[in-house]
Design a protein around this motif. Structure first.
Motif, PDB file in Angstrom:
ATOM      1  N   SER A  78       0.827  -1.197   0.000  1.00 19.05           N
ATOM      2  CA  SER A  78       0.000   0.000   0.000  1.00 19.05           C
ATOM      3  C   SER A  78       0.857   1.240   0.000  1.00 19.05           C
ATOM      4  CB  SER A  78      -0.957   0.033   1.174  1.00 19.05           C
ATOM      5  OG  SER A  78      -0.505  -0.698   2.256  1.00 19.05           O
ATOM      6  N   TRP A  82      -3.365   3.146   4.944  1.00 16.25           N
ATOM      7  CA  TRP A  82      -4.534   2.269   4.999  1.00 16.25           C
ATOM      8  C   TRP A  82      -4.066   0.836   5.140  1.00 16.25           C
ATOM      9  CZ3 TRP A  82      -4.234   5.747   0.748  1.00 16.25           C
ATOM     10  CH2 TRP A  82      -3.535   5.244  -0.351  1.00 16.25           C
ATOM     11  N   GLU A  83      -5.009  -0.058   5.427  1.00 20.65           N
ATOM     12  CA  GLU A  83      -4.691  -1.477   5.600  1.00 20.65           C
ATOM     13  C   GLU A  83      -5.168  -2.231   4.369  1.00 20.65           C
ATOM     14  OE1 GLU A  83      -6.417  -2.726   9.283  1.00 20.65           O
ATOM     15  OE2 GLU A  83      -5.207  -1.323  10.456  1.00 20.65           O
ATOM     16  N   LYS A  85      -4.567  -6.203   2.535  1.00 23.27           N
ATOM     17  CA  LYS A  85      -3.915  -7.518   2.626  1.00 23.27           C
ATOM     18  C   LYS A  85      -4.793  -8.594   1.998  1.00 23.27           C
ATOM     19  CE  LYS A  85      -5.884  -8.501   7.126  1.00 23.27           C
ATOM     20  NZ  LYS A  85      -5.693  -8.843   8.507  1.00 23.27           N
ATOM     21  N   GLU A 104      -8.616  -7.829   1.471  1.00 20.30           N
ATOM     22  CA  GLU A 104      -9.289  -6.991   2.467  1.00 20.30           C
ATOM     23  C   GLU A 104      -8.646  -5.615   2.493  1.00 20.30           C
ATOM     24  OE1 GLU A 104      -8.655  -9.350   5.925  1.00 20.30           O
ATOM     25  OE2 GLU A 104     -10.101 -10.871   5.323  1.00 20.30           O
ATOM     26  N   GLN A 106      -9.068  -1.524   4.333  1.00 23.89           N
ATOM     27  CA  GLN A 106      -9.728  -0.597   5.245  1.00 23.89           C
ATOM     28  C   GLN A 106      -9.081   0.776   5.139  1.00 23.89           C
ATOM     29  OE1 GLN A 106      -9.780  -1.519   9.440  1.00 23.89           O
ATOM     30  NE2 GLN A 106     -11.322   0.046   9.837  1.00 23.89           N
ATOM     31  N   VAL A 108      -8.198   3.727   6.991  1.00 21.28           N
ATOM     32  CA  VAL A 108      -8.030   4.080   8.409  1.00 21.28           C
ATOM     33  C   VAL A 108      -7.838   5.588   8.595  1.00 21.28           C
ATOM     34  CG1 VAL A 108      -7.112   1.831   9.060  1.00 21.28           C
ATOM     35  CG2 VAL A 108      -5.535   3.595   8.280  1.00 21.28           C
ATOM     36  N   LYS A 148     -14.536  -0.500   5.565  1.00 20.31           N
ATOM     37  CA  LYS A 148     -13.849  -1.771   5.260  1.00 20.31           C
ATOM     38  C   LYS A 148     -14.505  -2.396   4.046  1.00 20.31           C
ATOM     39  CE  LYS A 148     -12.202  -3.690   9.601  1.00 20.31           C
ATOM     40  NZ  LYS A 148     -12.363  -4.757  10.577  1.00 20.31           N
TER      41      LYS A 148
END
Length: 198
Positions: A78, A82-83, A85, A104, A106, A108, A148
Motif C-alpha cells: 500500500s 490504509w490497511e 492484505k 481486504e 480498510q 483508516v 472496510k
C-alpha cells in the motif's frame, strides 16, 4: 346500461385473451424441447441426460489439468495510510481451474479517499497465462473514513503456462488516486542584505 354491457364484453374478451396466452405459453414448453433436442442446442436437456447417465454427478471439466499443481502466492503493498492484505497468503491450483480469493481493505484515515490497485506478476512470463475474470483492480474505488471492504479476484491459469513454472506471485500495489499532494515549491527572490558600510 350500455356502459355496463360494454364493460362486461370487454371483460369477457380480456379473459379469453388471458386464457389463450396462458395456453400458448404452456404449449411452447414441449415444442421448445422438441426443437432444441432435434437441433442439438438444448443445453438443459443435455445436462439432464448427463446427470441421469452418471447417477447424479455433474460432468467433469476437461479443461482442468489435474496432473499439474501450481502454487499462487498473494502479496499486497500500500502506498498510503490504509490497511490492505490478502485474506490468504497462497493457494494451490490446477491449470484451467477457476479459483477465487479475497483481498481486504480498510481506509483508516479520517477522510474519504479514492484508490486503485495495479497488479504485477512473478515470474513475468506468468502474466500472459494468468486470466482474471473478476478483479477489484479493474475499477477505482471511493471509501469513506474507516470503511472496510472485501474484494474478490477470480482467476484461471492457462494450461499453456510453461511446465517449469510451479509458483506464481500475484502482487497488488494499492495507491490513492488524486490524493493530496504538496504544492510545488515557489522560488522566492532574495535581496542580498546590505551592510551599514556600503
Amino acid at each position: 346500461m350500455n356502459i355496463s354491457r360494454e364493460n362486461f364484453r370487454m371483460l369477457r374478451k380480456l379473459a379469453v385473451v388471458t386464457v389463450v396466452m396462458f395456453g400458448f405459453g404452456y404449449g411452447l414448453v414441449p415444442l421448445y424441447k422438441a426443437i432444441c433436442e432435434a437441433t442439438g442446442i438444448n443445453i438443459l436437456a443435455l445436462g439432464e441426460q448427463v446427470i441421469v447417465g452418471n447417477k447424479g454427478q455433474m460432468p467433469k471439466n476437461t479443461q482442468v489439468d489435474t496432473s499439474r499443481t501450481i502454487t499462487v502466492e498473494f502479496d499486497a503493498n500500500s502506498r498510503g495510510p490504509w490497511e490492505f492484505k490478502p485474506a490468504q497468503r497462497s493457494v494451490q491450483v490446477h491449470p484451467g481451474e477457476l479459483t477465487t480469493v479475497m483481498y481486504e481493505f480498510q481506509n483508516v484515515q479520517n477522510r474519504r479517499m479514492a484508490a486503485q490497485a495495479i497488479a504485477s506478476y512473478a515470474p513475468q512470463q506468468a502474466m500472459a497465462h494468468f486470466n482474471k475474470l473478476e478483479c477489484f483492480c479493474f475499477t477505482q474505488y471511493t471509501l469513506e473514513p474507516g470503511e472496510k471492504k472485501s474484494w474478490p479476484v477470480a482467476f484461471v491459469i492457462d494450461s499453456k503456462l510453461s511446465k517449469d513454472v510451479t509458483t506464481i506471485t500475484l502482487s497488488y500495489t494499492f495507491f490513492e488516486v488524486g490524493g493530496k499532494t504538496p504544492p510545488a515549491p515557489v522560488a522566492s527572490l532574495q535581496v542580498p542584505a546590505t551592510g551599514a558600510g556600503s
